[in-house]
Design an enzyme around this catalytic site. Structure first.
Site, short mmCIF file in Angstrom:
data_model
loop_
_atom_site.label_atom_id
_atom_site.label_comp_id
_atom_site.label_asym_id
_atom_site.label_seq_id
_atom_site.Cartn_x
_atom_site.Cartn_y
_atom_site.Cartn_z
N ILE A 13 0.84 -1.19 0.00
CA ILE A 13 0.00 0.00 0.00
C ILE A 13 0.88 1.25 0.00
O ILE A 13 2.07 1.17 0.32
CB ILE A 13 -0.93 0.06 1.24
CG1 ILE A 13 -0.11 0.03 2.55
CG2 ILE A 13 -1.95 -1.07 1.21
CD1 ILE A 13 -0.93 0.38 3.79
N GLN A 24 7.48 9.90 0.37
CA GLN A 24 7.34 8.45 0.59
C GLN A 24 8.37 7.90 1.60
O GLN A 24 8.92 6.81 1.39
CB GLN A 24 7.49 7.70 -0.73
CG GLN A 24 6.25 7.76 -1.61
CD GLN A 24 6.21 6.60 -2.59
OE1 GLN A 24 7.17 6.36 -3.30
NE2 GLN A 24 5.09 5.88 -2.64
N TYR A 44 7.10 4.46 2.71
CA TYR A 44 7.12 3.45 1.64
C TYR A 44 8.56 3.08 1.25
O TYR A 44 8.90 1.91 1.12
CB TYR A 44 6.36 4.02 0.45
CG TYR A 44 6.13 3.09 -0.72
CD1 TYR A 44 5.04 2.23 -0.75
CD2 TYR A 44 6.98 3.10 -1.81
CE1 TYR A 44 4.81 1.40 -1.84
CE2 TYR A 44 6.76 2.28 -2.91
CZ TYR A 44 5.67 1.43 -2.92
OH TYR A 44 5.44 0.61 -4.01
N GLY A 48 9.52 -0.05 -11.39
CA GLY A 48 9.33 1.38 -11.41
C GLY A 48 7.84 1.69 -11.48
O GLY A 48 6.99 0.86 -11.14
N1 CAA Z 1 10.87 17.70 -4.97
C1 CAA Z 1 11.05 18.86 -4.27
N2 CAA Z 1 10.03 19.61 -3.82
C2 CAA Z 1 8.80 19.19 -4.07
C3 CAA Z 1 8.53 18.01 -4.79
C4 CAA Z 1 9.64 17.27 -5.25
N3 CAA Z 1 9.48 16.12 -5.94
N4 CAA Z 1 7.22 17.83 -4.86
C5 CAA Z 1 6.65 18.88 -4.22
N5 CAA Z 1 7.61 19.71 -3.75
C6 CAA Z 1 7.44 20.93 -3.01
C7 CAA Z 1 6.25 21.76 -3.51
O1 CAA Z 1 6.66 22.57 -4.56
C8 CAA Z 1 5.85 22.52 -2.28
O2 CAA Z 1 6.76 23.56 -2.08
P1 CAA Z 1 6.30 24.96 -1.40
O3 CAA Z 1 5.79 24.60 -0.04
O4 CAA Z 1 7.55 25.77 -1.38
O5 CAA Z 1 5.24 25.49 -2.31
C9 CAA Z 1 6.10 21.52 -1.18
O6 CAA Z 1 7.10 20.61 -1.65
C10 CAA Z 1 4.82 20.72 -0.90
O7 CAA Z 1 5.02 20.04 0.30
P2 CAA Z 1 3.77 19.39 0.99
O8 CAA Z 1 4.22 18.69 2.22
O9 CAA Z 1 2.68 20.40 1.14
O10 CAA Z 1 3.39 18.30 -0.09
P3 CAA Z 1 1.98 18.03 -0.70
O11 CAA Z 1 1.05 17.64 0.40
O12 CAA Z 1 1.59 19.09 -1.64
O13 CAA Z 1 2.29 16.72 -1.60
C11 CAA Z 1 2.71 14.40 -1.91
C12 CAA Z 1 3.00 15.64 -1.05
C13 CAA Z 1 1.23 14.04 -1.83
C14 CAA Z 1 3.51 13.28 -1.33
C15 CAA Z 1 3.09 14.68 -3.35
O14 CAA Z 1 4.39 15.24 -3.38
C16 CAA Z 1 3.09 13.43 -4.21
O15 CAA Z 1 2.08 12.87 -4.56
N6 CAA Z 1 4.31 12.95 -4.58
C17 CAA Z 1 4.48 11.75 -5.39
C18 CAA Z 1 4.64 10.58 -4.49
C19 CAA Z 1 4.86 9.35 -5.33
O16 CAA Z 1 5.64 9.32 -6.27
N7 CAA Z 1 4.18 8.27 -4.97
C20 CAA Z 1 4.31 7.05 -5.70
C21 CAA Z 1 3.03 6.28 -5.55
S1 CAA Z 1 3.02 4.84 -6.61
C22 CAA Z 1 4.12 3.82 -5.92
O17 CAA Z 1 4.63 4.01 -4.86
C23 CAA Z 1 4.46 2.61 -6.73
C24 CAA Z 1 5.90 2.46 -6.88
O18 CAA Z 1 6.48 1.61 -6.25
C25 CAA Z 1 6.61 3.30 -7.86
#
Ligand code: CAA
Length: 245
Positions: free
Chosen positions: A90, A149, A152, A183
């Site tokens: 998950i 993550q 995770y 990936g």
């Molecule tokens: N790198 C650096 N900064 C980042 C960023 C990144 N990758 N992503 C967001 N930010 C920044 C934003 O610009 C924002 O900056 P400001 O506050 O200066 O505006 C800040 O970080 C946002 O921080 P928050 O804590 O408010 O984050 P959020 O709640 O908006 O989002 C999150 C957090 C939901 C985790 C979101 O970043 C997200 O969905 N990330 C992707 C996670 C991901 O890849 N999950 C994979 C799921 S599938 C899986 O896991 C299968 C597998 O094995 C591959």
């Protein structure tokens, strides 16, 4: 020769379902666990339609007692498990600043403790048979980390530490233990990521697209086979070039 029995945890989900299909088509008897009710009857009917001998049990794989009950039922109804695919997993994403202890524990329990629970329940049977395959589904994010993550990535990195240790303990008994690290793959889990973030992730994958569940399943089928007996303790990346080591 009797058909070998393969247990795939979370076999009703995106990657798991495809693993079940390809393992079934490769001649294994397929057993799956599931958590969310309501999909098991459809899954069983689909497997039957494809000519696959399949069984399905509700089990919370993060719970050791539940896993013991699961294996007692499989041993009674089906037989000894020869191939274990620890696929159930998950996500509960969030930056550490926002992550609750529940988000941390749920992901560690389901994605890492489960690997101990199921492996512990079937390792004696595999060693006694002189043959076994444990295939642990980790993630590219266990290798490189991922923004949002920490739970995770910690669990998925931990999975490979487990793989390397157990692989050494059981190698002389014909049992191999490997990790695969997919990936981003086109499943519900990945489609749940906010679209703009997902598009950015895809743009960073050298192959230029998401992986397909059937591509992941093909690797599992290979590792499950007799021919893969010299591969153990490995962590095989299957990520479109997103992370190269
Ligand atoms: N790198 C650096 N900064 C980042 C960023 C990144 N990758 N992503 C967001 N930010 C920044 C934003 O610009 C924002 O900056 P400001 O506050 O200066 O505006 C800040 O970080 C946002 O921080 P928050 O804590 O408010 O984050 P959020 O709640 O908006 O989002 C999150 C957090 C939901 C985790 C979101 O970043 C997200 O969905 N990330 C992707 C996670 C991901 O890849 N999950 C994979 C799921 S599938 C899986 O896991 C299968 C597998 O094995 C591959």
């Amino acid at each position: 020769m009797a058909k070998k029995i393969a247990l795939i945890t979370g076999g009703l989900g995106g990657i798991g379902r495809e693993i079940c299909i390809q393992m079934g088509q490769a001649g294994y008897t397929v057993v799956s666990t599931f958590m969310r009710p309501g999909r098991d009857e459809r899954w069983l009917a689909d497997m039957k339609e494809m000519g696959i001998e399949a069984y399905c049990y509700k089990c919370d794989v993060s719970d050791f007692d539940a896993c013991q009950e699961l294996f007692a039922a499989i041993n009674r109804d089906v037989g000894t498990v020869s191939i274990l695919v620890n696929n159930a997993g998950i996500t509960k994403d969030g930056t550490l600043r926002k992550m609750t202890p529940d988000q941390w524990h749920d992901v560690i329990n389901t994605n890492l403790y489960s690997v101990f629970n199921t492996s512990k329940c079937c390792i004696e049977g595999m060693m006694n048979q002189g043959f076994g395959r444990i295939i642990n589904v980790s993630s590219v994010n266990g290798q490189k980390g991922q923004f949002g993550q920490s739970n995770y990535s910690a669990a998925k990195a931990g999975v490979h530490g487990f793989t390397m240790s157990l692989a050494q303990e059981v190698a002389r008994k014909g049992v191999t233990v490997n990790t695969i690290s997919p990936g981003y793959t086109a499943t519900e889990m990945v489609m749940a990521i906010q679209e703009s973030i997902r598009e950015q992730i895809i743009a960073d994958i050298p192959v230029g697209r998401l992986g397909r569940p059937d591509e992941i399943a093909a690797l599992v089928v290979f590792l499950a086979g007799e021919q893969a007996g010299f591969i153990t303790g490995a962590n095989i990346a299957i990520n479109g070039g997103q992370q190269m080591q």
